[in-house]
Design a protein around this motif. Sequence first.
Motif, mmCIF file in Angstrom:
data_model
loop_
_atom_site.group_PDB
_atom_site.id
_atom_site.type_symbol
_atom_site.label_atom_id
_atom_site.label_comp_id
_atom_site.label_asym_id
_atom_site.label_seq_id
_atom_site.Cartn_x
_atom_site.Cartn_y
_atom_site.Cartn_z
ATOM 1 N N ASN A 132 0.863 -1.175 0.000
ATOM 2 C CA ASN A 132 0.000 0.000 0.000
ATOM 3 C C ASN A 132 0.901 1.227 0.000
ATOM 4 O O ASN A 132 1.472 1.576 1.023
ATOM 5 N N ARG A 133 1.015 1.883 -1.112
ATOM 6 C CA ARG A 133 1.953 3.007 -1.254
ATOM 7 C C ARG A 133 1.562 4.218 -0.413
ATOM 8 O O ARG A 133 2.386 5.088 -0.164
ATOM 9 N N ARG A 134 0.319 4.316 0.018
ATOM 10 C CA ARG A 134 -0.100 5.443 0.842
ATOM 11 C C ARG A 134 0.507 5.373 2.240
ATOM 12 O O ARG A 134 0.646 6.388 2.899
ATOM 13 N N ARG A 153 6.127 1.438 7.099
ATOM 14 C CA ARG A 153 5.626 0.088 7.321
ATOM 15 C C ARG A 153 6.830 -0.804 7.571
ATOM 16 O O ARG A 153 7.770 -0.813 6.790
#
Length: 104
Positions: free
Chosen positions: A61-63, A67
């Motif tokens: 999830n690039r948003r 992470r």
Amino acid sequence: MLNKPKIEVVIHEGQKVVDSYTLYCKMGLHIAVYNRWVRNARNRGGKDIDWFLNADLLKLNRRIKARYYFTLDFARAMCIKDRTKGSNELIVFLKEEQNKPLNI
């Protein structure tokens, strides 16, 4: 009987780890505060000891820019720090996973 939370435990550099963002979501904490929570987690733990960088996680999830993989011990410590219904269930789950043999 408690519902066992489903969180994927993976092997990273010979250790069992979990995705920090998935852990956060399963704990039931508010999504808008994730960046502050993970920043505090990084400050609390040691890089390449308690948490690990992994480029593959960022592709999920690039948003979500921050992470990481957390070791099971560190993930349990974070669950203990942030007491929620979800974190109480995760503490037990992570302890059980930690006691299972490492299958590489």
